[in-house]
Design an enzyme around this catalytic site. Sequence first.
Site, PDB file in Angstrom:
ATOM      1  N   GLU A 131       0.834  -1.202   0.000  1.00 13.85           N
ATOM      2  CA  GLU A 131       0.000   0.000   0.000  1.00 13.85           C
ATOM      3  C   GLU A 131       0.871   1.255   0.000  1.00 13.85           C
ATOM      4  O   GLU A 131       1.979   1.245   0.527  1.00 13.85           O
ATOM      5  CB  GLU A 131      -0.905   0.009   1.231  1.00 13.85           C
ATOM      6  CG  GLU A 131      -1.970  -1.074   1.150  1.00 13.85           C
ATOM      7  CD  GLU A 131      -2.936  -1.051   2.325  1.00 13.85           C
ATOM      8  OE1 GLU A 131      -4.122  -1.280   2.075  1.00 13.85           O
ATOM      9  OE2 GLU A 131      -2.523  -0.811   3.469  1.00 13.85           O
ATOM     10  N   CYS A 171       3.419   8.685   1.022  1.00 12.64           N
ATOM     11  CA  CYS A 171       4.009   7.748   1.975  1.00 12.64           C
ATOM     12  C   CYS A 171       4.152   6.412   1.251  1.00 12.64           C
ATOM     13  O   CYS A 171       3.157   5.847   0.794  1.00 12.64           O
ATOM     14  CB  CYS A 171       3.078   7.625   3.187  1.00 12.64           C
ATOM     15  SG  CYS A 171       3.661   6.435   4.392  1.00 12.64           S
ATOM     16  N   CYS A 219       6.766  -6.699   7.437  1.00  9.99           N
ATOM     17  CA  CYS A 219       7.957  -6.197   8.129  1.00  9.99           C
ATOM     18  C   CYS A 219       8.414  -7.234   9.145  1.00  9.99           C
ATOM     19  O   CYS A 219       7.594  -7.875   9.794  1.00  9.99           O
ATOM     20  CB  CYS A 219       7.654  -4.870   8.828  1.00  9.99           C
ATOM     21  SG  CYS A 219       9.114  -4.155   9.619  1.00  9.99           S
ATOM     22  N   CYS A 263       7.102  -4.711  15.698  1.00  7.58           N
ATOM     23  CA  CYS A 263       6.650  -3.725  16.696  1.00  7.58           C
ATOM     24  C   CYS A 263       5.183  -4.030  17.026  1.00  7.58           C
ATOM     25  O   CYS A 263       4.367  -4.218  16.117  1.00  7.58           O
ATOM     26  CB  CYS A 263       6.812  -2.309  16.159  1.00  7.58           C
ATOM     27  SG  CYS A 263       8.497  -2.004  15.602  1.00  7.58           S
ATOM     28  N   CYS A 269       1.977  -2.134  15.480  1.00  2.00           N
ATOM     29  CA  CYS A 269       1.982  -1.801  14.054  1.00  2.00           C
ATOM     30  C   CYS A 269       1.374  -2.930  13.224  1.00  2.00           C
ATOM     31  O   CYS A 269       1.796  -4.090  13.333  1.00  2.00           O
ATOM     32  CB  CYS A 269       3.430  -1.541  13.628  1.00  2.00           C
ATOM     33  SG  CYS A 269       3.633  -1.389  11.842  1.00  2.00           S
ATOM     34  N   CYS A 302      -0.501   6.143  10.257  1.00  5.24           N
ATOM     35  CA  CYS A 302       0.777   5.527  10.605  1.00  5.24           C
ATOM     36  C   CYS A 302       0.537   4.175  11.247  1.00  5.24           C
ATOM     37  O   CYS A 302      -0.268   4.051  12.165  1.00  5.24           O
ATOM     38  CB  CYS A 302       1.523   6.370  11.630  1.00  5.24           C
ATOM     39  SG  CYS A 302       1.922   7.977  11.030  1.00  5.24           S
TER      40      CYS A 302
HETATM   41  N1  SAH Z   1       9.594   0.950   9.702  1.00  4.86           N
HETATM   42  C1  SAH Z   1       9.774   2.325   9.846  1.00  4.86           C
HETATM   43  C2  SAH Z   1       8.816   3.158   9.017  1.00  4.86           C
HETATM   44  C3  SAH Z   1       7.381   2.716   8.935  1.00  4.86           C
HETATM   45  S1  SAH Z   1       6.367   2.952  10.320  1.00  4.86           S
HETATM   46  C4  SAH Z   1       9.700   2.747  11.292  1.00  4.86           C
HETATM   47  O1  SAH Z   1       9.243   1.956  12.107  1.00  4.86           O
HETATM   48  O2  SAH Z   1      10.132   3.854  11.601  1.00  4.86           O
HETATM   49  C5  SAH Z   1       6.077   4.743  10.391  1.00  4.86           C
HETATM   50  C6  SAH Z   1       5.845   5.264  11.794  1.00  4.86           C
HETATM   51  O3  SAH Z   1       4.578   4.858  12.310  1.00  4.86           O
HETATM   52  C7  SAH Z   1       6.877   4.749  12.800  1.00  4.86           C
HETATM   53  O4  SAH Z   1       7.307   5.805  13.619  1.00  4.86           O
HETATM   54  C8  SAH Z   1       6.076   3.759  13.600  1.00  4.86           C
HETATM   55  O5  SAH Z   1       6.632   3.522  14.876  1.00  4.86           O
HETATM   56  C9  SAH Z   1       4.724   4.421  13.647  1.00  4.86           C
HETATM   57  N2  SAH Z   1       3.628   3.527  14.003  1.00  4.86           N
HETATM   58  C10 SAH Z   1       3.553   2.194  13.838  1.00  4.86           C
HETATM   59  N3  SAH Z   1       2.345   1.736  14.283  1.00  4.86           N
HETATM   60  C11 SAH Z   1       1.663   2.816  14.733  1.00  4.86           C
HETATM   61  C12 SAH Z   1       0.361   3.004  15.290  1.00  4.86           C
HETATM   62  N4  SAH Z   1      -0.478   1.992  15.458  1.00  4.86           N
HETATM   63  N5  SAH Z   1      -0.008   4.255  15.612  1.00  4.86           N
HETATM   64  C13 SAH Z   1       0.813   5.302  15.425  1.00  4.86           C
HETATM   65  N6  SAH Z   1       2.043   5.195  14.899  1.00  4.86           N
HETATM   66  C14 SAH Z   1       2.475   3.959  14.551  1.00  4.86           C
HETATM   67 FE1  SF4 Z   2       8.151  -2.471  10.877  1.00  5.14          FE
HETATM   68 FE2  SF4 Z   2       5.931  -1.342  11.748  1.00  5.14          FE
HETATM   69 FE3  SF4 Z   2       8.018  -1.582  13.376  1.00  5.14          FE
HETATM   70 FE4  SF4 Z   2       8.105   0.167  11.332  1.00  5.14          FE
HETATM   71  S1  SF4 Z   2       6.722   0.244  13.111  1.00  5.14           S
HETATM   72  S2  SF4 Z   2       9.697  -1.306  11.956  1.00  5.14           S
HETATM   73  S3  SF4 Z   2       6.917  -0.958   9.817  1.00  5.14           S
HETATM   74  S4  SF4 Z   2       6.850  -3.273  12.507  1.00  5.14           S
END
Ligand code: SAH
Ligand code: SF4
Length: 335
Positions: free
Chosen positions: A76, A96, A103, A107, A110, A327
Amino acid sequence: MQAWGEPSYRVLQIWQGLYQQYWSSPDDFSNLPKTLREKVMDHFSFSHLTIVREVCSNDGFTVKTLFDINTSSGIEAVLMHYPQTSDKKSERNTLCISTQVGCAMGCVFCATGQMGFQQNLTSGEIVEQVLFYARQLGARSKRVSNVVVMGMGEPFHNYEQTLGAIERLNHSQGFNLGARRFTISTVGLVPFIKRFSNERLQANLAISLHAADNDLRSSMLPINNKYPLEQLIPACHDYVDKTHRRITFEWALIKDVNDSIEDARKLRGLLNGLLCHVNIIPLNPTNGYTGAPTSNARALAFQSTLQRYNIPCTIRTRRGIEIQAGCGQLATEGI
Ligand code: SAH
Ligand code: SF4
């Protein structure tokens, strides 16, 4: 072109056709002789992404596109339109984009992490996401103004292809989007932050921090077990020393987890002396995580605490939540 005995100016003709005219098929290259067009058609594939679905937010300002790339899941990308502001800040069209299908970083909050890792994208597939929207915007005499590498995947876990894509889009005789208009966000892969510090590319760096102590950070971002704060923060200092560029730290505010005044104080201690900016992201809902977003009042209190300590801090506007384009909400399962 050289191997085919073609004059060298053909290279520029093709390059400009791709990156300035956004042509997507050899048929479009009216500037090339027909025989060459056919040869190009036989040897190169021009398009890897097929659009599957496009959804638009209620206000019409956010569009999320699902692309098929011959995997079971697809990827996406999101276009965010920011109209001209009353103080005449010009309009922006920020994209974006994704760098991986899923991934591997896991995390907890996410949606992309919740789907696991499937595969890396190639530079071509990363570039194509941008060209797709450039074409769409171009039809309305608009341009892509910024690209944030914050979609699906961890860009530094696919470092060469990600940097290759940015270099290509930055090329002055092609797409020519200034390096400073790119922001790469990483979860904190220390060796690659070090490598990025030595690149000549002037793209912006964002780091997903979310916690100011190792126990809390490891409980949300498993990669912190491998690269804890005592490695991450020195790597950030090194980046700023080498590049003289400000780092953005992302902090998803989660109710009763990392949103107290004490958390803001700890963060101030961690960032002491570092040229940086904190970007607060109110937590977006995902299926696999039960944590709740912080209230507005608490988010403002967190922000003003940091500001009192002279740490610049903004709250990121939530965009496209109702279409799962916010995000951490990008995830694809079967198309
Ligand atoms: N993998 C990279 C970039 C993609 S995620 C990273 O982790 O930085 C983009 C941003 O969204 C990151 O700062 C991530 O921590 C944040 N993010 C992930 N899940 C989220 C959520 N449920 N609500 C708000 N921000 C989130
Ligand atoms: Fe991967 Fe999501 Fe963690 Fe970014 S926030 S590193 S996309 S698992």
